[in-house]
Scaffold this motif. Structure first.
Motif, PDB file in Angstrom:
ATOM      1  N   THR A 131       0.757  -1.231  -0.020  1.00  0.00           N
ATOM      2  CA  THR A 131       0.034  -0.018  -0.114  1.00  0.00           C
ATOM      3  C   THR A 131       0.891   1.265   0.130  1.00  0.00           C
ATOM      4  N   ALA A 132       0.388   2.341  -0.694  1.00  0.00           N
ATOM      5  CA  ALA A 132       1.170   3.652  -0.667  1.00  0.00           C
ATOM      6  C   ALA A 132       0.178   4.487  -0.576  1.00  0.00           C
ATOM      7  N   HIS A 133       0.676   5.496   0.171  1.00  0.00           N
ATOM      8  CA  HIS A 133      -0.475   6.713   0.632  1.00  0.00           C
ATOM      9  C   HIS A 133      -0.125   7.948  -0.393  1.00  0.00           C
ATOM     10  N   THR A 134       0.002   7.572  -1.772  1.00  0.00           N
ATOM     11  CA  THR A 134       0.034   8.472  -2.974  1.00  0.00           C
ATOM     12  C   THR A 134      -0.539   8.082  -4.246  1.00  0.00           C
ATOM     13  N   ALA A 135      -0.768   8.729  -5.148  1.00  0.00           N
ATOM     14  CA  ALA A 135      -1.306   8.222  -6.431  1.00  0.00           C
ATOM     15  C   ALA A 135      -0.037   7.421  -7.076  1.00  0.00           C
ATOM     16  N   TYR A 136      -0.415   6.650  -8.035  1.00  0.00           N
ATOM     17  CA  TYR A 136       0.652   5.640  -8.664  1.00  0.00           C
ATOM     18  C   TYR A 136       1.731   6.556  -9.637  1.00  0.00           C
ATOM     19  N   ARG A 137       1.062   7.525  -9.931  1.00  0.00           N
ATOM     20  CA  ARG A 137       2.113   8.408 -10.980  1.00  0.00           C
ATOM     21  C   ARG A 137       3.057   9.102 -10.077  1.00  0.00           C
ATOM     22  N   ASP A 138       2.900   9.256  -8.837  1.00  0.00           N
ATOM     23  CA  ASP A 138       3.694   9.990  -7.821  1.00  0.00           C
ATOM     24  C   ASP A 138       4.696   9.011  -7.131  1.00  0.00           C
ATOM     25  N   LEU A 139       4.615   7.714  -7.334  1.00  0.00           N
ATOM     26  CA  LEU A 139       5.404   6.954  -6.665  1.00  0.00           C
ATOM     27  C   LEU A 139       7.008   7.132  -7.601  1.00  0.00           C
ATOM     28  N   PRO A 140       8.133   6.780  -6.802  1.00  0.00           N
ATOM     29  CA  PRO A 140       9.311   6.737  -7.489  1.00  0.00           C
ATOM     30  C   PRO A 140       9.445   5.575  -8.692  1.00  0.00           C
ATOM     31  N   ALA A 141      10.063   6.088  -9.639  1.00  0.00           N
ATOM     32  CA  ALA A 141      10.161   5.447 -11.052  1.00  0.00           C
ATOM     33  C   ALA A 141      10.572   3.894 -10.704  1.00  0.00           C
ATOM     34  N   HIS A 142      11.517   3.446  -9.964  1.00  0.00           N
ATOM     35  CA  HIS A 142      11.835   2.245  -9.735  1.00  0.00           C
ATOM     36  C   HIS A 142      10.749   1.300  -9.143  1.00  0.00           C
ATOM     37  N   LEU A 143       9.812   2.180  -8.143  1.00  0.00           N
ATOM     38  CA  LEU A 143       8.924   1.227  -7.488  1.00  0.00           C
ATOM     39  C   LEU A 143       7.823   1.133  -8.681  1.00  0.00           C
ATOM     40  N   ARG A 144       7.502   1.985  -9.225  1.00  0.00           N
ATOM     41  CA  ARG A 144       6.527   1.676 -10.342  1.00  0.00           C
ATOM     42  C   ARG A 144       6.836   0.776 -11.248  1.00  0.00           C
ATOM     43  N   GLN A 145       8.004   0.365 -11.605  1.00  0.00           N
ATOM     44  CA  GLN A 145       8.423  -0.854 -12.395  1.00  0.00           C
ATOM     45  C   GLN A 145       7.944  -2.185 -11.519  1.00  0.00           C
ATOM     46  N   LEU A 146       7.889  -2.332 -10.563  1.00  0.00           N
ATOM     47  CA  LEU A 146       7.470  -3.494  -9.639  1.00  0.00           C
ATOM     48  C   LEU A 146       5.821  -3.843 -10.072  1.00  0.00           C
ATOM     49  N   TRP A 147       5.324  -2.876 -10.263  1.00  0.00           N
ATOM     50  CA  TRP A 147       3.768  -3.383 -10.360  1.00  0.00           C
ATOM     51  C   TRP A 147       3.183  -2.521 -11.707  1.00  0.00           C
ATOM     52  N   SER A 148       2.756  -3.263 -12.456  1.00  0.00           N
ATOM     53  CA  SER A 148       2.292  -2.894 -13.788  1.00  0.00           C
ATOM     54  C   SER A 148       0.752  -2.365 -13.842  1.00  0.00           C
ATOM     55  N   GLU A 149       0.514  -1.060 -14.189  1.00  0.00           N
ATOM     56  CA  GLU A 149      -0.835  -0.843 -14.191  1.00  0.00           C
ATOM     57  C   GLU A 149      -1.441  -1.413 -15.170  1.00  0.00           C
ATOM     58  N   ASP A 150      -0.783  -1.446 -16.407  1.00  0.00           N
ATOM     59  CA  ASP A 150      -1.525  -2.182 -17.745  1.00  0.00           C
ATOM     60  C   ASP A 150      -1.998  -3.597 -17.440  1.00  0.00           C
ATOM     61  N   GLN A 151      -1.285  -4.388 -16.638  1.00  0.00           N
ATOM     62  CA  GLN A 151      -1.535  -5.783 -16.274  1.00  0.00           C
ATOM     63  C   GLN A 151      -2.618  -5.841 -14.929  1.00  0.00           C
ATOM     64  N   GLY A 152      -3.081  -4.627 -14.750  1.00  0.00           N
ATOM     65  CA  GLY A 152      -4.203  -4.807 -13.540  1.00  0.00           C
ATOM     66  C   GLY A 152      -3.724  -5.156 -12.155  1.00  0.00           C
ATOM     67  N   GLU A 153      -2.422  -4.824 -11.904  1.00  0.00           N
ATOM     68  CA  GLU A 153      -1.624  -4.957 -10.569  1.00  0.00           C
ATOM     69  C   GLU A 153      -1.678  -3.696  -9.814  1.00  0.00           C
ATOM     70  N   VAL A 154      -2.324  -2.687 -10.197  1.00  0.00           N
ATOM     71  CA  VAL A 154      -2.320  -1.461  -9.570  1.00  0.00           C
ATOM     72  C   VAL A 154      -4.064  -1.317  -9.009  1.00  0.00           C
TER      73      VAL A 154
END
Length: 322
Positions: A99-122
């Motif tokens: 869980t993260a208390h921020t929007a997905y686009r505001d996550l650090p780039a390295h963390l965004r790579q661990l969960w794909s929004e396109d694959q329904g992981e967010v």
């Protein structure tokens, strides 16, 4: 799960998911575990927790409020975490729940790579819809608030006692279970053969089952209970207390519609605060039959909610006069 922290995904949703997965081992990596042992470097703790999660498969690696510790640890700890997390592939039966208390686009780039929004992981949290807010407040305002007052407590049943006299030998008296003793008196016989009887006035003794192997007092109790209340399955009607509730149901419906309207775009934590304040008012009125002032008291709570804003708790009116 990402979004404003007040949407409750760390407080409510993630714990609910873990409850459904309670049959699986859960490894937690959070700010408390990282800094639990000051003698260990945070990267050592991170390696230990990640290794522990891989040793208990299938399982869950839970990362609550990921961004709370991401900015506190050093670059080495971040690199260790990203390396170990990157080694997990689809064949590894390990659910990485974060869980993260921020929007997905505001996550650090390295963390965004661990969960794909396109694959329904967010999963992005959003304020509850109007239907969801109405479903949350309706049971309180149109259910509990109009329920009849609680029935008065039933008087405690008197216990059946017998008088016993000590025998000559000093040993505990024994109960005579002969058929001749089952009359208007209950006899207690001591070791010396003396009898001491007490008239219990038990009109149901004729119904005692002498073939029952249980203790005599148990048989007496069952016979008396059957005589006093032959219908054991009878349930008291809660509406039969005779108290007529005076409440403005139309006014309560108006309060519900107003609550749904003023809570638009408000996060879950704010709705919870308002619900608790309204429930406190309802609890003070629900013991009364005359609740004609309930609507006004609830309206004052909603007024305070609007005036104080979502970050402060609404006030609760004084207790109504009983």
């Amino acid at each position: 799960m990402v979004g404003d922290g007040q949407h409750g995904h760390t407080t409510y949703l993630a714990p609910a998911l873990l409850h459904l997965l309670e049959h699986l081992p859960v490894t937690v990596l959070d700010i408390a575990s990282l800094f639990e042992h000051s003698a260990h470097a945070t990267q050592e703790t991170c390696i230990h927790r990640m290794r522990q999660a891989r040793q208990h498969l299938p399982g869950v690696l839970y990362l609550p409020d990921l961004t709370s510790w991401w900015g506190l640890v050093d670059e080495a700890t971040r690199g260790v975490f990203l390396t170990l997390a990157g080694r997990l592939d689809g064949a590894t039966p390990l659910l990485v729940l974060a869980t993260a208390h921020t929007a997905y686009r505001d996550l650090p780039a390295h963390l965004r790579q661990l969960w794909s929004e396109d694959q329904g992981e967010v999963f992005s949290m959003a304020p509850p819809s109007a239907d969801e807010r109405e479903a949350y407040f309706r049971p309180l305002l149109l259910g509990h608030a109009v329920a009849p007052p609680p029935a008065p407590a039933a008087p405690a049943a008197s216990s059946l006692t017998t008088t016993e006299r000590e025998g000559g030998s000093g040993s505990p008296p024994r109960q005579s279970e002969s058929a001749d003793s089952l009359s208007g008196e209950y006899l207690v016989t001591g070791e010396d053969g003396d009898e001491d009887g007490e008239d219990l006035g038990l009109g149901a003794l004729d119904d005692v089952d002498l073939d029952d192997d249980g203790p005599l007092l148990g048989r007496l109790g069952r016979a008396c209970a059957d005589a006093d209340d032959p219908d054991e399955d009878r349930v008291q009607d809660p509406d039969g207390v005779g108290a007529e509730v005076h409440v403005d149901r139309a006014g309560l419906g108006g309060v519900l519609r107003r609550v749904v309207r003023v809570t638009a775009d408000r996060p879950v934590r704010v709705l919870e605060t308002l619900h608790a304040a309204l429930a406190g008012v309802v609890a003070k009125f629900v013991v009364l039959a005359d609740r004609r002032d309930l609507v006004q008291a609830l309206e004052s709570v909603v007024d305070a909610f609007q005036q104080r804003g979502e970050t402060q708790s609404p006030s609760t009116p004084a207790t109504p006069d009983g």
